[in-house]
Write a protein that holds these residues in place. Sequence first.
Motif, PDB file in Angstrom:
ATOM      1  N   VAL A  35       1.525  -7.770   8.408  1.00 18.35           N
ATOM      2  CA  VAL A  35       0.322  -7.663   7.577  1.00 18.35           C
ATOM      3  C   VAL A  35       0.267  -6.293   6.897  1.00 18.35           C
ATOM      4  O   VAL A  35       0.013  -6.190   5.690  1.00 18.35           O
ATOM      5  N   VAL A  36       0.521  -5.240   7.660  1.00 21.32           N
ATOM      6  CA  VAL A  36       0.517  -3.886   7.092  1.00 21.32           C
ATOM      7  C   VAL A  36       1.594  -3.762   6.015  1.00 21.32           C
ATOM      8  O   VAL A  36       1.358  -3.207   4.937  1.00 21.32           O
ATOM      9  N   THR A  37       2.766  -4.293   6.284  1.00 21.61           N
ATOM     10  CA  THR A  37       3.878  -4.173   5.339  1.00 21.61           C
ATOM     11  C   THR A  37       3.608  -4.963   4.059  1.00 21.61           C
ATOM     12  O   THR A  37       3.895  -4.477   2.957  1.00 21.61           O
ATOM     13  N   ILE A  38       3.047  -6.148   4.178  1.00 25.95           N
ATOM     14  CA  ILE A  38       2.707  -6.927   2.983  1.00 25.95           C
ATOM     15  C   ILE A  38       1.651  -6.192   2.160  1.00 25.95           C
ATOM     16  O   ILE A  38       1.742  -6.136   0.931  1.00 25.95           O
ATOM     17  N   ALA A  39       0.664  -5.595   2.841  1.00 31.60           N
ATOM     18  CA  ALA A  39      -0.372  -4.833   2.139  1.00 31.60           C
ATOM     19  C   ALA A  39       0.223  -3.640   1.390  1.00 31.60           C
ATOM     20  O   ALA A  39      -0.269  -3.255   0.327  1.00 31.60           O
ATOM     21  N   PHE A  40       1.290  -3.075   1.901  1.00 30.28           N
ATOM     22  CA  PHE A  40       1.994  -1.990   1.215  1.00 30.28           C
ATOM     23  C   PHE A  40       2.904  -2.541   0.115  1.00 30.28           C
ATOM     24  O   PHE A  40       2.904  -2.056  -1.018  1.00 30.28           O
ATOM     25  N   ALA A  41       3.682  -3.559   0.454  1.00 34.44           N
ATOM     26  CA  ALA A  41       4.755  -4.025  -0.430  1.00 34.44           C
ATOM     27  C   ALA A  41       4.249  -4.707  -1.699  1.00 34.44           C
ATOM     28  O   ALA A  41       4.835  -4.520  -2.773  1.00 34.44           O
ATOM     29  N   PHE A  42       3.190  -5.497  -1.594  1.00 38.53           N
ATOM     30  CA  PHE A  42       2.734  -6.224  -2.780  1.00 38.53           C
ATOM     31  C   PHE A  42       2.365  -5.286  -3.934  1.00 38.53           C
ATOM     32  O   PHE A  42       2.895  -5.429  -5.035  1.00 38.53           O
ATOM     33  N   PRO A  43       1.456  -4.330  -3.740  1.00 37.96           N
ATOM     34  CA  PRO A  43       1.122  -3.471  -4.894  1.00 37.96           C
ATOM     35  C   PRO A  43       2.299  -2.619  -5.358  1.00 37.96           C
ATOM     36  O   PRO A  43       2.431  -2.339  -6.556  1.00 37.96           O
ATOM     37  N   MET A  44       3.168  -2.213  -4.437  1.00 33.41           N
ATOM     38  CA  MET A  44       4.332  -1.422  -4.840  1.00 33.41           C
ATOM     39  C   MET A  44       5.251  -2.242  -5.743  1.00 33.41           C
ATOM     40  O   MET A  44       5.750  -1.745  -6.754  1.00 33.41           O
ATOM     41  N   HIS A  45       5.480  -3.500  -5.381  1.00 32.24           N
ATOM     42  CA  HIS A  45       6.313  -4.361  -6.217  1.00 32.24           C
ATOM     43  C   HIS A  45       5.618  -4.692  -7.536  1.00 32.24           C
ATOM     44  O   HIS A  45       6.239  -4.657  -8.601  1.00 32.24           O
ATOM     45  N   LYS A  46       4.339  -5.005  -7.467  1.00 30.06           N
ATOM     46  CA  LYS A  46       3.592  -5.385  -8.671  1.00 30.06           C
ATOM     47  C   LYS A  46       3.572  -4.256  -9.696  1.00 30.06           C
ATOM     48  O   LYS A  46       3.856  -4.474 -10.867  1.00 30.06           O
ATOM     49  N   TYR A  47       3.227  -3.051  -9.246  1.00 28.33           N
ATOM     50  CA  TYR A  47       2.990  -1.963 -10.197  1.00 28.33           C
ATOM     51  C   TYR A  47       4.177  -1.024 -10.385  1.00 28.33           C
ATOM     52  O   TYR A  47       4.387  -0.523 -11.486  1.00 28.33           O
ATOM     53  N   LEU A  48       4.965  -0.779  -9.344  1.00 28.91           N
ATOM     54  CA  LEU A  48       6.052   0.195  -9.467  1.00 28.91           C
ATOM     55  C   LEU A  48       7.409  -0.431  -9.759  1.00 28.91           C
ATOM     56  O   LEU A  48       8.241   0.195 -10.404  1.00 28.91           O
ATOM     57  N   VAL A  49       7.641  -1.626  -9.266  1.00 28.50           N
ATOM     58  CA  VAL A  49       8.942  -2.258  -9.507  1.00 28.50           C
ATOM     59  C   VAL A  49       8.900  -3.108 -10.769  1.00 28.50           C
ATOM     60  O   VAL A  49       9.630  -2.873 -11.728  1.00 28.50           O
TER      61      VAL A  49
END
Length: 160
Positions: free
Chosen positions: A63-77
């Motif tokens: 859960v913590v990792t998904i909360a981190f990974a989603f916005p990072m992928h959406k906005y930074l990748v």
Amino acid sequence: MGDAPGLGVPSPTSVWSARWLRLPMMVRFGVVGGAAQVVYLVALVAALATGIHYLLAVVAAQVVTIAFAFPMHKYLVFRSDGPIRRQFLMFLGVWWTGAAASFLGVLLLVEVVGLDPLPAQLVVMVLIAVWSFVANSRLSFARRHPTVVDQDPNLQEASP
């Protein structure tokens, strides 16, 4: 890009942002993916340290990792401006499909092919990473409208 106030030079943040955005998307994906793995391990260790059951610790770390990974992928990748709800649901679908494929792939490589578990996991990890990049770029974060970044030649994708 923003200049440092009164100096007429780019601010360190704008210089970093421009450099990050010039990196090929696959490189940004790898960096964010690596960071997500670190977040997962830290969250897992923290959850285990509380004394909860290890399976609950794995769920909490996911859960913590998904909360981190989603916005990072959406906005930074992928630099996506699409609808967040649809993208999040697609991202979860890609995430959990990759997790299931990883589990089954390791099982197949160990039980049928005869590889040791660690090399099997490494082979599957590479395959799932490639699949995840393609699936997220074409499903979760597919560009439907040009963004400001698309219109700024200084922030265009670097050619491979």
